[in-house]
Motif scaffolding. Structure first.
Motif, mmCIF file in Angstrom:
data_model
loop_
_atom_site.group_PDB
_atom_site.id
_atom_site.type_symbol
_atom_site.label_atom_id
_atom_site.label_comp_id
_atom_site.label_asym_id
_atom_site.label_seq_id
_atom_site.Cartn_x
_atom_site.Cartn_y
_atom_site.Cartn_z
ATOM 1 N N GLU A 72 28.356 6.720 70.750
ATOM 2 C CA GLU A 72 27.445 7.480 69.883
ATOM 3 C C GLU A 72 28.025 7.617 68.483
ATOM 4 O O GLU A 72 27.317 7.571 67.492
ATOM 5 N N ARG A 73 29.336 7.816 68.447
ATOM 6 C CA ARG A 73 30.006 8.030 67.165
ATOM 7 C C ARG A 73 29.955 6.761 66.298
ATOM 8 O O ARG A 73 29.777 6.844 65.089
ATOM 9 N N HIS A 74 30.107 5.580 66.952
ATOM 10 C CA HIS A 74 29.938 4.326 66.207
ATOM 11 C C HIS A 74 28.534 4.280 65.597
ATOM 12 O O HIS A 74 28.354 3.917 64.442
ATOM 13 N N PHE A 75 27.559 4.662 66.409
ATOM 14 C CA PHE A 75 26.178 4.590 65.917
ATOM 15 C C PHE A 75 25.917 5.591 64.786
ATOM 16 O O PHE A 75 25.097 5.327 63.914
ATOM 17 N N ASP A 76 26.634 6.719 64.809
ATOM 18 C CA ASP A 76 26.514 7.654 63.672
ATOM 19 C C ASP A 76 26.904 6.944 62.381
ATOM 20 O O ASP A 76 26.245 7.088 61.353
ATOM 21 N N VAL A 77 28.001 6.180 62.443
ATOM 22 C CA VAL A 77 28.469 5.439 61.268
ATOM 23 C C VAL A 77 27.437 4.378 60.875
ATOM 24 O O VAL A 77 27.034 4.278 59.714
ATOM 25 N N LEU A 78 27.008 3.608 61.863
ATOM 26 C CA LEU A 78 26.082 2.501 61.585
ATOM 27 C C LEU A 78 24.772 3.008 60.991
ATOM 28 O O LEU A 78 24.240 2.424 60.041
ATOM 29 N N LYS A 79 24.278 4.108 61.546
ATOM 30 C CA LYS A 79 22.997 4.632 61.056
ATOM 31 C C LYS A 79 23.127 5.164 59.632
ATOM 32 O O LYS A 79 22.233 4.973 58.816
ATOM 33 N N PHE A 80 24.247 5.826 59.347
ATOM 34 C CA PHE A 80 24.446 6.315 57.981
ATOM 35 C C PHE A 80 24.543 5.133 57.014
ATOM 36 O O PHE A 80 23.975 5.153 55.924
ATOM 37 N N MET A 81 25.237 4.095 57.437
ATOM 38 C CA MET A 81 25.379 2.911 56.575
ATOM 39 C C MET A 81 24.017 2.274 56.303
ATOM 40 O O MET A 81 23.712 1.888 55.179
ATOM 41 N N ARG A 82 23.214 2.189 57.337
ATOM 42 C CA ARG A 82 21.894 1.563 57.173
ATOM 43 C C ARG A 82 20.994 2.417 56.275
ATOM 44 O O ARG A 82 20.270 1.895 55.436
ATOM 45 N N GLY A 106 28.503 11.441 54.953
ATOM 46 C CA GLY A 106 28.146 10.981 56.296
ATOM 47 C C GLY A 106 28.839 11.771 57.396
ATOM 48 O O GLY A 106 28.520 11.612 58.575
ATOM 49 N N GLY A 107 29.817 12.609 57.013
ATOM 50 C CA GLY A 107 30.511 13.431 58.012
ATOM 51 C C GLY A 107 31.428 12.640 58.941
ATOM 52 O O GLY A 107 31.674 13.057 60.070
ATOM 53 N N ILE A 108 31.921 11.496 58.468
ATOM 54 C CA ILE A 108 32.845 10.703 59.279
ATOM 55 C C ILE A 108 34.227 10.766 58.618
ATOM 56 O O ILE A 108 34.462 10.105 57.606
ATOM 57 N N PRO A 109 35.161 11.555 59.194
ATOM 58 C CA PRO A 109 36.501 11.622 58.592
ATOM 59 C C PRO A 109 37.126 10.223 58.522
ATOM 60 O O PRO A 109 36.902 9.401 59.415
ATOM 61 N N THR A 110 37.884 9.969 57.451
ATOM 62 C CA THR A 110 38.455 8.634 57.229
ATOM 63 C C THR A 110 39.310 8.177 58.413
ATOM 64 O O THR A 110 39.232 7.039 58.846
ATOM 65 N N ARG A 111 40.104 9.108 58.942
ATOM 66 C CA ARG A 111 40.974 8.755 60.055
ATOM 67 C C ARG A 111 40.143 8.254 61.247
ATOM 68 O O ARG A 111 40.478 7.250 61.888
ATOM 69 N N GLU A 112 39.059 8.954 61.514
ATOM 70 C CA GLU A 112 38.202 8.573 62.642
ATOM 71 C C GLU A 112 37.515 7.232 62.387
ATOM 72 O O GLU A 112 37.391 6.388 63.288
ATOM 73 N N LEU A 157 37.519 4.075 64.816
ATOM 74 C CA LEU A 157 36.298 3.484 65.378
ATOM 75 C C LEU A 157 36.192 1.995 65.074
ATOM 76 O O LEU A 157 35.723 1.213 65.895
ATOM 77 N N PHE A 158 36.602 1.626 63.854
ATOM 78 C CA PHE A 158 36.505 0.225 63.425
ATOM 79 C C PHE A 158 37.859 -0.279 62.958
ATOM 80 O O PHE A 158 38.080 -0.499 61.772
ATOM 81 N N PRO A 159 38.797 -0.458 63.893
ATOM 82 C CA PRO A 159 40.135 -0.881 63.487
ATOM 83 C C PRO A 159 40.096 -2.296 62.891
ATOM 84 O O PRO A 159 39.236 -3.098 63.237
ATOM 85 N N GLY A 160 41.050 -2.539 62.002
ATOM 86 C CA GLY A 160 41.138 -3.872 61.412
ATOM 87 C C GLY A 160 40.174 -4.077 60.274
ATOM 88 O O GLY A 160 39.737 -5.194 60.024
ATOM 89 N N GLY A 161 39.826 -2.992 59.573
ATOM 90 C CA GLY A 161 39.005 -3.147 58.372
ATOM 91 C C GLY A 161 37.580 -2.688 58.528
ATOM 92 O O GLY A 161 36.684 -3.463 58.829
ATOM 93 N N PRO A 162 37.362 -1.374 58.344
ATOM 94 C CA PRO A 162 36.024 -0.812 58.581
ATOM 95 C C PRO A 162 34.981 -1.320 57.589
ATOM 96 O O PRO A 162 33.809 -1.433 57.941
ATOM 97 N N ALA A 163 35.401 -1.650 56.376
ATOM 98 C CA ALA A 163 34.435 -1.982 55.336
ATOM 99 C C ALA A 163 33.530 -3.126 55.789
ATOM 100 O O ALA A 163 32.309 -2.990 55.837
ATOM 101 N N LYS A 164 34.143 -4.236 56.140
ATOM 102 C CA LYS A 164 33.338 -5.396 56.502
ATOM 103 C C LYS A 164 32.826 -5.323 57.929
ATOM 104 O O LYS A 164 31.671 -5.653 58.195
ATOM 105 N N LYS A 165 33.691 -4.903 58.835
ATOM 106 C CA LYS A 165 33.280 -4.912 60.246
ATOM 107 C C LYS A 165 32.073 -4.026 60.492
ATOM 108 O O LYS A 165 31.103 -4.433 61.125
#
Lengths: 165, 105
Positions: free
Chosen positions: B44-54, B73-79, B83-91
């Motif tokens: 669910e937390r991944h989808f929170d990120v994805l939905k905010f991005m969209r 978006g309420g997603i702390p940087t550490r989290e 959630l998206f290790p290895g480069g959140p920006a592109k992944k």
């Protein structure tokens, strides 16, 4: 053969003006965003960027900077070098630059350091510079991971590309 | 450009692996791209990120910065990095089905 992708960067920040600190922060954060390991080493005046007292009060250097200019939508005019030292010029240029950065969603220094640290970027202070300025560990912000000698710095930089700013 | 069969849809990707048409995106497509990106099962937390991005992409035509994800978006940087290790920006942008983010931060 494909060139080897960069896996780790080690960024030295040696200047304490706003324009001296930001390039290193943007490069370190950008590295983490791209999945590249990053560590930062603040030395000499660069320490201003990780000191609690100064980090959010840095200024743009307007003296001796012939490239100093306003953004194009502010008219694009240049500040003649001879006026760089006029009282208030640095404050004005700083205000202008901070506003432009906010528009680009570039955080203030303190928040930026915290973001880099939260993304597992490591933040270090230079031992020699700390001693020279008589700074104490408690002068540094909470995101600093430690104080390193230059030898420690090279050791921690194993396998990294070293970038000096 | 490459067209791939994903979750029963024919989806077109650009040369860097970003979906060409974000409107074709759905959660099943996201789940499959996530597997390819090595993120594994989406929570669910991944989808929170994805939905905010969209949502940001639809409003502004570009994906959000890490800072925007944190502050708005309420997603702390550490989290986010967990959630998206290895480069959140592109992944995360690939999985969200949006174009490659153009910002530097």
């Amino acid at each position: 053969m494909e060139p080897e992708p960069i896996k780790k960067v080690s960024i030295v920040v040696s200047k304490g003006s706003l324009d001296g600190i930001y390039p290193g922060l943007i490069m370190a954060n950008g590295a983490r965003m791209a999945g590249i390991e990053a560590m930062m080493f603040f030395t000499f005046f660069g320490l201003e960027g990780i000191m609690k007292e100064t980090m959010d009060h840095l200024k743009v250097a307007t003296v001796g900077n012939p490239a100093m200019r306003a953004p194009k939508d502010w008219g694009g005019w240049r500040i003649p070098t001879v006026l760089g030292g006029v009282p208030g010029m640095s404050t004005f240029a700083t205000h202008m630059m901070k506003q432009e950065m906010e528009n680009l969603d570039i955080p203030p220094v303190g928040e930026f350091i915290e973001m880099i640290h939260d993304s597992s970027g490591e933040i270090y202070a230079c031992k020699a510079a700390m001693d020279m300025f008589k700074f104490k560990p408690e002068d540094l912000c909470d995101d600093v991971d430690g104080i390193l000698t230059v030898g420690d710095f090279y050791e921690k930089s194993a396998g990294a590309q070293i970038i000096f700013t | 450009m490459a067209t791939e069969e994903i979750a029963g849809h024919s989806v077109e990707f650009d040369t860097e692996g970003f979906m060409v048409d974000h409107t074709l995106w759905n959660e099943d497509i996201a789940r499959e791209i996530a597997q390819k990106e090595g993120i594994g099962e989406l929570t669910e937390r991944h989808f929170d990120v994805l939905k905010f991005m969209r949502q940001e992409f639809k409003e502004k035509g570009d994906g959000p910065s890490i800072r925007a994800l944190k502050n708005r978006g309420g997603i702390p940087t550490r989290e986010l990095y967990e959630l998206f290790p290895g480069g959140p920006a592109k992944k995360a942008a690939r999985i969200a089905g949006i174009k490659k983010p153009t910002g530097c931060v």
